[in-house]
Design a protein around this motif. Structure first.
Motif, PDB file in Angstrom:
ATOM      1  N   LEU A  75       0.820  -1.205   0.000  1.00  0.00           N
ATOM      2  CA  LEU A  75       0.000   0.000   0.000  1.00  0.00           C
ATOM      3  C   LEU A  75       0.857   1.259   0.000  1.00  0.00           C
ATOM      4  CD1 LEU A  75      -2.671   1.551   0.328  1.00  0.00           C
ATOM      5  CD2 LEU A  75      -2.511   1.115   2.786  1.00  0.00           C
ATOM      6  N   THR A  76       1.937   1.255   0.779  1.00  0.00           N
ATOM      7  CA  THR A  76       2.794   2.442   0.860  1.00  0.00           C
ATOM      8  C   THR A  76       3.389   2.787  -0.502  1.00  0.00           C
ATOM      9  OG1 THR A  76       4.616   0.987   1.540  1.00  0.00           O
ATOM     10  CG2 THR A  76       3.377   2.102   3.286  1.00  0.00           C
ATOM     11  N   GLN A  77       3.697   1.776  -1.314  1.00  0.00           N
ATOM     12  CA  GLN A  77       4.279   2.029  -2.632  1.00  0.00           C
ATOM     13  C   GLN A  77       3.271   2.687  -3.554  1.00  0.00           C
ATOM     14  OE1 GLN A  77       6.720  -1.165  -4.116  1.00  0.00           O
ATOM     15  NE2 GLN A  77       6.222  -0.682  -6.246  1.00  0.00           N
ATOM     16  N   VAL A  78       2.013   2.253  -3.498  1.00  0.00           N
ATOM     17  CA  VAL A  78       0.972   2.869  -4.315  1.00  0.00           C
ATOM     18  C   VAL A  78       0.736   4.308  -3.870  1.00  0.00           C
ATOM     19  CG1 VAL A  78      -1.426   2.720  -5.057  1.00  0.00           C
ATOM     20  CG2 VAL A  78      -0.116   0.633  -4.707  1.00  0.00           C
ATOM     21  N   LEU A  79       0.684   4.530  -2.552  1.00  0.00           N
ATOM     22  CA  LEU A  79       0.498   5.885  -2.038  1.00  0.00           C
ATOM     23  C   LEU A  79       1.632   6.805  -2.483  1.00  0.00           C
ATOM     24  CD1 LEU A  79      -0.664   5.051   1.612  1.00  0.00           C
ATOM     25  CD2 LEU A  79      -2.066   6.110  -0.182  1.00  0.00           C
ATOM     26  N   GLU A  80       2.862   6.318  -2.411  1.00  0.00           N
ATOM     27  CA  GLU A  80       4.011   7.128  -2.800  1.00  0.00           C
ATOM     28  C   GLU A  80       3.968   7.482  -4.281  1.00  0.00           C
ATOM     29  OE1 GLU A  80       7.415   4.931  -1.702  1.00  0.00           O
ATOM     30  OE2 GLU A  80       7.163   5.239   0.465  1.00  0.00           O
ATOM     31  N   ARG A  81       3.591   6.527  -5.120  1.00  0.00           N
ATOM     32  CA  ARG A  81       3.556   6.786  -6.561  1.00  0.00           C
ATOM     33  C   ARG A  81       2.505   7.834  -6.881  1.00  0.00           C
ATOM     34  NH1 ARG A  81       5.097   2.757 -10.022  1.00  0.00           N
ATOM     35  NH2 ARG A  81       4.556   4.276 -11.646  1.00  0.00           N
ATOM     36  N   LEU A  82       1.312   7.699  -6.297  1.00  0.00           N
ATOM     37  CA  LEU A  82       0.243   8.647  -6.581  1.00  0.00           C
ATOM     38  C   LEU A  82       0.566  10.030  -6.016  1.00  0.00           C
ATOM     39  CD1 LEU A  82      -2.867   6.379  -5.888  1.00  0.00           C
ATOM     40  CD2 LEU A  82      -2.081   7.197  -8.112  1.00  0.00           C
ATOM     41  N   ALA A  83       1.117  10.069  -4.797  1.00  0.00           N
ATOM     42  CA  ALA A  83       1.459  11.360  -4.187  1.00  0.00           C
ATOM     43  C   ALA A  83       2.569  12.049  -4.963  1.00  0.00           C
ATOM     44  CB  ALA A  83       1.866  11.151  -2.735  1.00  0.00           C
ATOM     45  N   ALA A  84       3.528  11.275  -5.489  1.00  0.00           N
ATOM     46  CA  ALA A  84       4.636  11.869  -6.239  1.00  0.00           C
ATOM     47  C   ALA A  84       4.133  12.585  -7.491  1.00  0.00           C
ATOM     48  CB  ALA A  84       5.646  10.796  -6.625  1.00  0.00           C
TER      49      ALA A  84
ATOM     50  N   ASN B  68      -2.989   9.939 -14.191  1.00  0.00           N
ATOM     51  CA  ASN B  68      -3.321  11.253 -14.724  1.00  0.00           C
ATOM     52  C   ASN B  68      -4.322  11.997 -13.843  1.00  0.00           C
ATOM     53  OD1 ASN B  68      -1.670  10.896 -17.035  1.00  0.00           O
ATOM     54  ND2 ASN B  68      -3.285   9.676 -18.006  1.00  0.00           N
ATOM     55  N   GLN B  69      -4.953  11.305 -12.928  1.00  0.00           N
ATOM     56  CA  GLN B  69      -5.859  11.906 -11.955  1.00  0.00           C
ATOM     57  C   GLN B  69      -5.487  11.398 -10.564  1.00  0.00           C
ATOM     58  OE1 GLN B  69      -9.805  10.894 -13.377  1.00  0.00           O
ATOM     59  NE2 GLN B  69      -9.866  12.694 -14.698  1.00  0.00           N
ATOM     60  N   PRO B  70      -4.295  11.780 -10.078  1.00  0.00           N
ATOM     61  CA  PRO B  70      -3.798  11.203  -8.819  1.00  0.00           C
ATOM     62  C   PRO B  70      -4.651  11.567  -7.609  1.00  0.00           C
ATOM     63  CG  PRO B  70      -2.408  13.024  -9.549  1.00  0.00           C
ATOM     64  CD  PRO B  70      -3.348  12.735 -10.667  1.00  0.00           C
ATOM     65  N   ALA B  71      -5.231  12.773  -7.572  1.00  0.00           N
ATOM     66  CA  ALA B  71      -6.029  13.164  -6.413  1.00  0.00           C
ATOM     67  C   ALA B  71      -7.244  12.267  -6.266  1.00  0.00           C
ATOM     68  CB  ALA B  71      -6.453  14.627  -6.541  1.00  0.00           C
ATOM     69  N   GLN B  72      -7.964  12.012  -7.385  1.00  0.00           N
ATOM     70  CA  GLN B  72      -9.130  11.147  -7.328  1.00  0.00           C
ATOM     71  C   GLN B  72      -8.739   9.708  -6.982  1.00  0.00           C
ATOM     72  OE1 GLN B  72      -8.383  13.392  -9.509  1.00  0.00           O
ATOM     73  NE2 GLN B  72     -10.174  14.520 -10.278  1.00  0.00           N
ATOM     74  N   SER B  73      -7.594   9.269  -7.515  1.00  0.00           N
ATOM     75  CA  SER B  73      -7.140   7.906  -7.227  1.00  0.00           C
ATOM     76  C   SER B  73      -6.788   7.754  -5.751  1.00  0.00           C
ATOM     77  CB  SER B  73      -5.936   7.561  -8.095  1.00  0.00           C
ATOM     78  OG  SER B  73      -6.275   7.578  -9.479  1.00  0.00           O
ATOM     79  N   LEU B  74      -6.181   8.785  -5.175  1.00  0.00           N
ATOM     80  CA  LEU B  74      -5.848   8.740  -3.759  1.00  0.00           C
ATOM     81  C   LEU B  74      -7.102   8.715  -2.886  1.00  0.00           C
ATOM     82  CD1 LEU B  74      -2.821  11.209  -3.623  1.00  0.00           C
ATOM     83  CD2 LEU B  74      -2.795   8.816  -2.883  1.00  0.00           C
ATOM     84  N   GLU B  75      -8.090   9.509  -3.243  1.00  0.00           N
ATOM     85  CA  GLU B  75      -9.330   9.540  -2.466  1.00  0.00           C
ATOM     86  C   GLU B  75     -10.032   8.182  -2.504  1.00  0.00           C
ATOM     87  OE1 GLU B  75     -11.746  12.705  -3.849  1.00  0.00           O
ATOM     88  OE2 GLU B  75     -10.383  14.298  -3.163  1.00  0.00           O
ATOM     89  N   ARG B  76     -10.047   7.577  -3.688  1.00  0.00           N
ATOM     90  CA  ARG B  76     -10.679   6.258  -3.799  1.00  0.00           C
ATOM     91  C   ARG B  76      -9.920   5.214  -3.000  1.00  0.00           C
ATOM     92  NH1 ARG B  76     -10.116   2.039  -7.495  1.00  0.00           N
ATOM     93  NH2 ARG B  76      -8.755   3.277  -8.838  1.00  0.00           N
ATOM     94  N   LEU B  77      -8.595   5.255  -3.083  1.00  0.00           N
ATOM     95  CA  LEU B  77      -7.787   4.298  -2.331  1.00  0.00           C
ATOM     96  C   LEU B  77      -7.961   4.491  -0.830  1.00  0.00           C
ATOM     97  CD1 LEU B  77      -5.633   2.080  -2.228  1.00  0.00           C
ATOM     98  CD2 LEU B  77      -3.886   3.878  -2.434  1.00  0.00           C
ATOM     99  N   ALA B  78      -7.975   5.748  -0.391  1.00  0.00           N
ATOM    100  CA  ALA B  78      -8.148   6.020   1.042  1.00  0.00           C
ATOM    101  C   ALA B  78      -9.508   5.536   1.524  1.00  0.00           C
ATOM    102  CB  ALA B  78      -7.988   7.509   1.302  1.00  0.00           C
ATOM    103  N   GLY B  79     -10.551   5.714   0.693  1.00  0.00           N
ATOM    104  CA  GLY B  79     -11.873   5.237   1.085  1.00  0.00           C
ATOM    105  C   GLY B  79     -11.923   3.721   1.193  1.00  0.00           C
ATOM    106  N   ASP B  80     -11.303   3.036   0.234  1.00  0.00           N
ATOM    107  CA  ASP B  80     -11.300   1.570   0.273  1.00  0.00           C
ATOM    108  C   ASP B  80     -10.532   1.038   1.480  1.00  0.00           C
ATOM    109  OD1 ASP B  80     -12.742   1.609  -2.061  1.00  0.00           O
ATOM    110  OD2 ASP B  80     -10.993   1.276  -3.373  1.00  0.00           O
ATOM    111  N   GLN B  81      -9.473   1.742   1.870  1.00  0.00           N
ATOM    112  CA  GLN B  81      -8.615   1.282   2.962  1.00  0.00           C
ATOM    113  C   GLN B  81      -8.969   1.929   4.302  1.00  0.00           C
ATOM    114  OE1 GLN B  81      -6.277  -1.144   2.699  1.00  0.00           O
ATOM    115  NE2 GLN B  81      -6.946  -1.405   0.562  1.00  0.00           N
ATOM    116  N   GLN B  82     -10.033   2.741   4.310  1.00  0.00           N
ATOM    117  CA  GLN B  82     -10.478   3.426   5.530  1.00  0.00           C
ATOM    118  C   GLN B  82      -9.339   4.262   6.140  1.00  0.00           C
ATOM    119  OE1 GLN B  82     -12.139   0.416   8.109  1.00  0.00           O
ATOM    120  NE2 GLN B  82     -13.987   0.200   6.849  1.00  0.00           N
ATOM    121  N   LEU B  83      -8.762   5.088   5.292  1.00  0.00           N
ATOM    122  CA  LEU B  83      -7.678   5.971   5.697  1.00  0.00           C
ATOM    123  C   LEU B  83      -8.124   7.427   5.555  1.00  0.00           C
ATOM    124  CD1 LEU B  83      -4.702   4.215   3.853  1.00  0.00           C
ATOM    125  CD2 LEU B  83      -5.280   4.017   6.286  1.00  0.00           C
ATOM    126  N   SER B  84      -7.474   8.298   6.295  1.00  0.00           N
ATOM    127  CA  SER B  84      -7.723   9.742   6.197  1.00  0.00           C
ATOM    128  C   SER B  84      -6.489  10.404   5.604  1.00  0.00           C
ATOM    129  CB  SER B  84      -8.020  10.344   7.576  1.00  0.00           C
ATOM    130  OG  SER B  84      -9.189   9.758   8.133  1.00  0.00           O
TER     131      SER B  84
END
Length: 310
Positions: free
Chosen positions: A248-257, A282-298
């Motif tokens: 999960l951390t690797q996906v978060l890092e790629r999208l945040a970068a 190409n839409q990292p903000a939306q991808s991060l929001e979706r990932l955070a929702g699926d993983q119950q993260l803030s």
């Protein structure tokens, strides 16, 4: 100069001592004057008076004691120390935040956050640079040298009779193929060979990586090779992350970068999670929001530089 006249009726040793002290220091003091002074000095009262006068003169000639410096107020000293430490801390934070960007700008080839770019080199090889990536290239010698400083790159090698070597910090990768991919993460680096072979060299250790294999390495070791999924690994060139049991951390890092941010993970349990799915780079903000929702993260963005995950 003539000798001292005969003693007067009133004997005053203090006054006579002062007279002798003055006359002996004037120019032209001869032996006769010193003899007369010796005769006068033989008297005990005279000797005591002259000794007191010399001691007094020595005190006058002694350097005056230096004035004691005023003690700086303790509050002012502490305030200066606190301000100095705060300034150093600010410099450290700014260097930590902006050093990667400055390092990229100093490299021969680089991309901005969210940018992907392909560059054709003079030898016919092509470099595909991912977001926030940086490389230096030297094709002048018998061995073509590439240096991956930051980010990720896919290399399509043109064979021209010369060897090719890729440097990642102190690790060297000798290329014996035509297609490979290198990526740098915060705690390790990764090599994937898509066609041909490559040898990873680090100190006295080495690892041969064949086509269809991947290997991760750090500054201290080279891990064992694993089978690689070429379609999943190469998906970023089309603007996607094809995650298959990826940390999960690797996906978060790629999208945040792709947003120019660094991840600060406060959820310790999340660091051990693995995820699968497709994420749009190409839409990292939306991808991060979706990932955070699926993983119950803030998610919390700080100054556009940090992405706090909890």
């Amino acid at each position: 100069m003539c000798p001292m006249p005969a003693l007067q009726l009133q004997h005053d040793p203090e006054q006579e001592a002062l007279d002798w002290f003055t006359r002996l220091r004037q120019p032209g003091c001869d032996a006769a004057l010193r003899q007369a002074f010796g005769d006068w000095y033989e008297h005990p009262l005279n000797a005591q008076a002259y000794a007191r006068l010399e001691a007094y003169c020595q005190q006058l000639q002694a350097p005056a004691p230096r004035p004691r410096p005023r003690v700086v107020a303790l509050r002012r000293s502490r305030l200066g120390l606190v301000l100095g430490l705060a300034f150093l801390l600010l410099l450290s934070v700014l260097a930590f935040l902006y050093w990667p960007m400055l390092q990229r700008l100093s490299c021969e080839l680089h991309t901005e956050s969210g940018e992907r770019r392909s560059v054709r080199l003079a030898d016919g090889s092509t470099l595909h640079l991912d977001s926030a990536s940086a490389m230096n290239v030297d094709l002048r010698g018998r061995t073509r040298l590439l240096h991956l400083v930051q980010g990720q790159v896919a290399i399509d090698v043109m064979l021209d009779g010369r060897a090719m070597e890729v440097q990642v910090d102190d690790t060297r990768i000798q290329v014996f193929g035509t297609r490979l991919q290198l990526a740098r993460y915060h705690d390790h680096d990764e090599l994937v060979v898509l066609a041909g072979k490559a040898m990873v060299l680090q100190g006295g250790d080495q690892r041969l990586v064949n086509a269809g294999e991947r290997v991760t390495f750090s500054a201290s070791r080279i891990n064992a090779t694993e089978k690689a999924d070429g379609k999943t690994i190469d998906a970023w060139r089309g603007g996607l992350i094809q995650a298959s049991n990826m940390p999960l951390t690797q996906v978060l890092e790629r999208l945040a970068a792709y947003q120019g941010q660094r991840v600060w993970l406060l959820n310790e349990q999340a660091a051990y999670r693995r995820v699968s799915g497709t994420f749009d780079l190409n839409q990292p903000a939306q991808s991060l929001e979706r990932l955070a929702g699926d993983q119950q993260l803030s998610l919390f963005s700080v100054s556009g530089q940090w992405l706090i995950v909890r």
